[in-house]
Design an enzyme around this catalytic site. Structure first.
Site, short mmCIF file in Angstrom:
data_model
loop_
_atom_site.label_atom_id
_atom_site.label_comp_id
_atom_site.label_asym_id
_atom_site.label_seq_id
_atom_site.Cartn_x
_atom_site.Cartn_y
_atom_site.Cartn_z
N HIS A 122 40.69 31.52 41.88
CA HIS A 122 39.76 30.40 41.88
C HIS A 122 40.41 29.20 42.58
CE1 HIS A 122 36.91 32.13 39.00
NE2 HIS A 122 37.94 32.52 38.27
N CYS A 170 36.58 36.53 41.59
CA CYS A 170 36.90 36.95 40.23
C CYS A 170 35.86 37.97 39.72
CB CYS A 170 37.00 35.74 39.32
SG CYS A 170 37.95 36.07 37.81
#
Length: 490
Positions: free
Chosen positions: A436, A338
């Site tokens: 994630h 991310c």
């Protein structure tokens, strides 16, 4: 009939409120009693995507799992995600509504109380019990005006309170009795009982302490809970846990993969690392400020960030950019997740001022990609396969920005709908993606570890989490007067 509710507040942060609520949710769920968790206001950069398309604190997602229900935005109607030392992004019922400095937020809380009460009533219609978690300390009388996180909520909603103290940190008698002394009379009257948590050694040695607290406060002594060591294996709520994780790397000859994780000021969703830490052949070292990244690590992992541009600047201030590039020159690997993925590219553009003033900054230049921040936030659960060997994964996206460039022609992941995610350098040693939670998928974790010559343990990470929750629920049942506790709910 609306659910009965009971609130668990603490004498301070990290006394075990989140875990206590999770354990009691699992205890009730295992008894067949419908229960849901609720936290009026949370402050954390560890967040989770909900089934209804928003985001809540990671702790409430774990509590929902403990209760065996799907996470909902109503379980954490106000989430503060720190962006600086004095300011935070404000998420209300799962959606970002803006940012505010700490002082500004104190006056804004009154406006958020209706949404908090609306979410609470929504949950009360879905279960027999709502277990409410307070935030920080119940005795912060300097923040009592307009409070929606502790006794301000309790009084507005008419919910009785149980106060939790942490004996492991010392001074628990003074903490509990002192809380009763500093509170206004009407606030103190909302507290009906107390629990002393994290006891080490012989519980009989604190029997007189329990009696003394009950006598001085008038509150019911509901339990003295021994320290539960495996709690450290559950996803942590906030960055307070990083202090312990920084000491938890596994030295020794049995370690086959050494991973270094720079701890950036706005690190987020670092529970991504928990499944790796559970592998016996893997050592995950959290590198704190002031320490260089060790030269002998195999993989440097850049985790998520709530403020990518500022964290990138902090990374350079620490000199970690030099360490990372030297690591790559030596043949080492780097993986960005991310915000960490965004940092690996050539540049990051924030024309809309999503993370502060509009600006463009140079990235680490280890991937031939560029990122442009967008005002819309991507929040979604995803499934798919790793491109390296088609191992299945499930995870979630939670990011602002779009990343493009030549290296995205070598993505890491393919989603079930055919889209791809991530980028890889031509030599395969630097990679990143937005998703994630991929290490929580056992097959995906095993596949990634195999690329480093490490054989995964074969244990199921998700099954281990559920096993710990079940054992902690049994632990609480042995040491808390559960029937007396539930009788206080209203």
């Amino acid at each position: 009939m609306p659910a009965r509710a009971l609130m668990f507040s603490g004498t301070g942060s990290d006394v075990g409120k989140s875990l206590m609520v999770a354990g009691l949710c699992r205890l009730l769920a295992n008894r067949g009693i419908p229960v849901v968790p609720f936290k009026p206001q949370n402050m954390s950069n560890n967040a989770a995507v909900t089934a209804d398309g928003g985001e809540i604190g990671r702790a409430q997602a774990l509590q929902a799992r403990a209760a065996r229900v799907a996470p909902s935005v109503h379980m954490n109607p106000v989430l503060l995600k720190p962006e600086s030392e004095t300011g935070a992004q404000i998420v209300v019922q799962g959606r970002m509504i803006g940012s505010a400095k700490a002082r500004e937020f104190q006056t804004k809380k009154r406006e958020l109380l209706p949404a908090v009460l609306e979410s609470f009533e929504h949950l009360r219609a879905e279960a027999d019990f709502v277990l409410v978690e307070g935030a920080g300390s119940a005795s912060e009388i300097n923040l009592r005006k307009n409070d929606i996180a502790n006794l301000g909520f309790a009084r507005a909603a008419g919910v009785p309170v149980v106060l939790i103290g942490d004996i492991d940190r010392g001074g628990v008698i003074a903490s509990l009795v002192g809380t009763e002394r500093v509170l206004e009379r009407d606030d103190a009257a909302m507290i009906r009982g107390f629990i002393v948590n994290k006891m080490r050694g012989d519980p009989a040695l604190f029997a007189d302490g329990m009696t003394a607290i009950a006598k001085m406060t008038g509150w019911a002594p509901l339990g003295l809970v021994p320290f539960f060591n495996d709690a450290r294996k559950l996803p942590a709520e906030d960055a307070l846990a990083l202090r312990d994780l920084a000491k938890a790397s596994k030295p020794g000859t049995n370690v086959k993969l050494r991973i270094a994780v720079p701890v950036l000021p706005r690190i987020s969703n670092f529970d991504d690392l928990d499944p790796l830490r559970s592998e016996p052949g893997v050592a995950v070292a959290m590198i704190e400020s002031g320490r260089p990244i060790p030269a002998d690590v195999d993989l440097i992992l850049l985790p998520g960030s709530k403020a990518t541009i500022d964290d990138l600047a902090a990374l350079r201030t620490e000199g970690w950019d030099i360490d990372i590039k030297a690591h790559v020159r030596r043949g080492g690997h780097v993986l960005g997740l991310c915000g960490g993925y965004q940092m690996l590219g050539k540049r990051i553009t924030d024309a809309a001022g999503v993370e502060g003033p509009p600006r463009t900054v140079e990235g680490l230049g280890l991937l031939d990609v560029e990122t442009e921040f967008e005002t819309a936030k991507t929040l979604a659960t995803v499934t798919g396969t790793l491109n390296v060997n088609a191992a299945p994964f499930q995870g979630y996206e939670m990011h602002v920005g779009r990343t493009v460039g030549p290296d995205t022609a070598r993505p890491i992941l393919t989603f079930a709908d055919g889209r791809s995610d991530g980028a890889t350098s031509p030599d395969g040693r630097v990679a990143g993606c937005y998703v994630h939670g991929i290490f929580s998928s056992d097959a995906a974790r095993a596949a990634i570890l195999s690329t480093f010559g490490v054989e995964a343990s074969g244990t199921s990470y998700e099954a281990e989490v559920d096993d710990i929750l079940d054992r902690f629920a049994e632990h609480l049942a042995r040491h808390i007067a559960v029937d007396d506790l539930l009788s206080l709910a209203k």
